[in-house]
Design a protein around this motif. Sequence first.
Motif, short mmCIF file in Angstrom:
data_model
loop_
_atom_site.label_atom_id
_atom_site.label_comp_id
_atom_site.label_asym_id
_atom_site.label_seq_id
_atom_site.Cartn_x
_atom_site.Cartn_y
_atom_site.Cartn_z
N THR A 56 0.13 -1.22 -0.16
CA THR A 56 0.10 0.20 -0.15
C THR A 56 0.92 1.33 -0.33
OG1 THR A 56 -1.70 -1.13 1.54
CG2 THR A 56 -1.31 1.23 1.28
N LYS A 57 2.03 1.16 0.92
CA LYS A 57 2.93 1.83 0.69
C LYS A 57 2.56 2.96 -0.96
CE LYS A 57 5.13 1.32 5.02
NZ LYS A 57 4.27 0.31 5.91
N PRO A 58 3.52 2.84 -2.05
CA PRO A 58 3.92 2.71 -2.83
C PRO A 58 2.53 3.84 -3.35
CG PRO A 58 5.27 0.94 -3.01
CD PRO A 58 4.12 1.07 -1.53
N ILE A 59 1.53 3.35 -3.54
CA ILE A 59 0.41 3.72 -3.65
C ILE A 59 -0.36 5.44 -3.05
CG2 ILE A 59 -2.47 4.09 -3.75
CD1 ILE A 59 -1.62 1.05 -3.90
N THR A 60 0.45 5.34 -1.88
CA THR A 60 -0.29 6.08 -0.31
C THR A 60 1.04 7.84 -1.02
OG1 THR A 60 -0.33 5.14 1.17
CG2 THR A 60 0.35 6.89 1.83
N GLY A 61 2.20 6.25 -1.25
CA GLY A 61 3.30 7.77 -1.29
C GLY A 61 3.21 8.29 -3.03
N THR B 71 10.17 9.31 3.09
CA THR B 71 11.22 8.06 3.36
C THR B 71 11.41 7.11 4.11
OG1 THR B 71 12.48 10.14 3.60
CG2 THR B 71 11.64 9.57 1.01
N HIS B 72 10.25 7.12 5.31
CA HIS B 72 10.93 6.72 6.69
C HIS B 72 11.76 7.32 7.71
CE1 HIS B 72 7.91 3.99 5.62
NE2 HIS B 72 8.55 3.03 4.84
N THR B 73 12.33 8.53 7.02
CA THR B 73 13.26 9.89 8.22
C THR B 73 12.61 10.44 9.13
OG1 THR B 73 13.68 10.41 5.66
CG2 THR B 73 15.19 9.20 5.81
N ALA B 74 11.44 10.00 9.09
CA ALA B 74 11.10 11.43 9.94
C ALA B 74 11.48 11.23 11.55
CB ALA B 74 9.39 11.35 9.92
N GLY B 75 11.77 9.64 11.96
CA GLY B 75 12.17 9.32 13.54
C GLY B 75 11.22 8.56 14.12
N LEU B 76 10.08 8.65 13.62
CA LEU B 76 9.05 7.93 13.49
C LEU B 76 9.17 5.82 14.07
CD1 LEU B 76 5.95 9.14 11.69
CD2 LEU B 76 6.55 9.80 14.49
N ASN C 248 15.70 8.46 -6.07
CA ASN C 248 16.44 8.35 -4.24
C ASN C 248 15.89 10.01 -3.88
OD1 ASN C 248 17.53 7.65 -2.10
ND2 ASN C 248 19.68 8.11 -2.56
N LEU C 249 15.06 9.86 -3.05
CA LEU C 249 14.73 10.89 -1.89
C LEU C 249 15.02 11.21 -0.86
CD1 LEU C 249 11.06 11.24 -2.99
CD2 LEU C 249 12.58 12.41 -4.11
N LEU C 250 16.12 9.99 0.13
CA LEU C 250 16.43 10.36 1.11
C LEU C 250 17.15 12.04 1.54
CD1 LEU C 250 18.31 6.71 1.57
CD2 LEU C 250 16.04 8.09 2.80
N PRO C 251 16.80 12.42 2.59
CA PRO C 251 17.64 13.01 3.17
C PRO C 251 19.25 13.51 2.76
CG PRO C 251 15.70 13.27 4.83
CD PRO C 251 16.16 12.24 3.63
N LYS C 252 19.95 14.37 2.13
CA LYS C 252 21.17 13.96 2.32
C LYS C 252 22.19 13.36 3.85
CE LYS C 252 25.56 17.25 0.74
NZ LYS C 252 25.73 18.58 1.44
N GLY C 253 23.41 12.53 3.50
CA GLY C 253 23.47 11.68 3.87
C GLY C 253 23.04 11.40 5.05
N VAL C 254 21.73 10.53 4.37
CA VAL C 254 21.11 8.76 5.23
C VAL C 254 21.45 8.20 3.96
CG1 VAL C 254 19.22 8.79 5.86
CG2 VAL C 254 19.52 10.78 6.51
N GLY D 75 12.46 5.96 -2.41
CA GLY D 75 12.05 7.22 -2.50
C GLY D 75 10.46 7.38 -2.06
N ALA D 76 8.82 7.42 -3.60
CA ALA D 76 7.64 7.78 -2.51
C ALA D 76 7.33 6.50 -2.16
CB ALA D 76 7.04 8.92 -3.31
N GLY D 77 7.63 5.75 -0.71
CA GLY D 77 6.87 4.49 -0.36
C GLY D 77 7.80 3.62 -1.36
N GLY D 78 8.56 3.47 -1.86
CA GLY D 78 9.23 2.27 -1.64
C GLY D 78 10.76 2.74 -1.90
#
Length: 436
Positions: A96-101, A155-160, A342-348, A368-371
């Motif tokens: 489901t994640k790529p669809i939400t992304g 991108t799962h980099t929010a700290g959640l 690749n949408l990861l924040p710089k350095g991640v 990227g966006a959910g994948g």
Amino acid sequence: MRVRVITAILLGATATVAAHAWQAQPSPQPAPAVQRHAALQALLDRYVTVEKMPGIVVAVGQGDGPTGFYSAGGISIDPGAARAGPDSLWRVYSMTKPITGMAAMMLIEDGKLKLDQPVSDFFPGFAKMRVLTSPDTSLDSVPSRTPVTVRMLMTHTAGLSYNIMAKGPLLKEYEAKGILPGATNAAVEAQARTVRPKSLAEFAERVATLPLIAEPGTKWSYSIGLDVLAAVVEKAGGMPFERFVQTRLFDPLGMTSSYWSVPASQVARFADNYAFAGAAMIPFDPAKTSAYLEPPSFPYGGAGLVMSARDYDRFLHMLANGGMLGGKRVMKAETVRLGMSNLLPKGVAFTGVGGGTGGNTSGTMGFGAGGSVYLTDVPGGASKGTYGWGGAAGTVGWVDPVRRVRGTIMVNYFPADKWPLRTDVVKALYADAAAR
């Protein structure tokens, strides 16, 4: 509340229970399209014959040629169960994640959302987040220095974190506040509903009260980020999330077998979900009593959909075509390219995640966006730029934009990495290609 069983099941814990005997169903005689992938069909037949799964469907497509559907077995181990096929229904969980992304990417294209926009613009509670100093053992925290952004959610980099990943006191907080965005079976669902928020907005607001496991934008950690992103899409899009997805993606793409809850009229094609205990397949969420027969507490943007192989292939086909399918454009080509980059924040860095979560650990990847996104070519495998993700019950979907090849694997069992299905399917596809 004992919802911790979700964690045990999804991460592959087993129990001592009685085995269920069943008779494997042979595949029908392959049509000419199937003969193009003889090694793939043989693999699927073998998996079912040796009772590694009751049934499986694989969809393979290249360019604008017709999709090939390959299957074996049935949707249940029960005698007389319907055969698995292109229109059988499967829990896709984290697929489901790529669809939400991509739904969020559509709003970025519309100018209603920005990739680096603070989430606090939509849910003010995110303006004052705190970060745990010892995430696995304590709730002690300090104020965060960086705002959580849309990019970080997708991108799962929010700290959640996630109820299938968190530990110790933080896991207890997630459970107590009902941060449990997903359904497993009717028994667990009955418990989860008593504490789970009743709407996406309430879910996001509760998440904002919880501490983070890392400073936003500094670490990849598998998370509920895509579920929070669904709440952002709902706010920014000005309509319920499920309606946005239906009107902007499912309807124009002809995806008529994608459900947040399975209608009673469609249960006959809905697969049972199983949990492995050793080599035994134990019914875990039978279709006739499934948690997915009731509307969810809210649409889970990270793990909520039930879909057919035909429908997921149409979504991937659209991505492979740069946002268009059947003469209908749903996204600009540049929006698709951005979402699959690749949408990861710089350095991640993204170093992979275990298959029991729906992820993968092979290749050099970004996100990227959910994948996940391959950053280099894989010898004998995916091209640089290949984008996709998997589900906790074994499903997999990917699109290779260089070769314009796409693939979908539909099965339903826990844990997802019980068998090397992903690797075996890719090997079979390349064996078939070499044999032509």
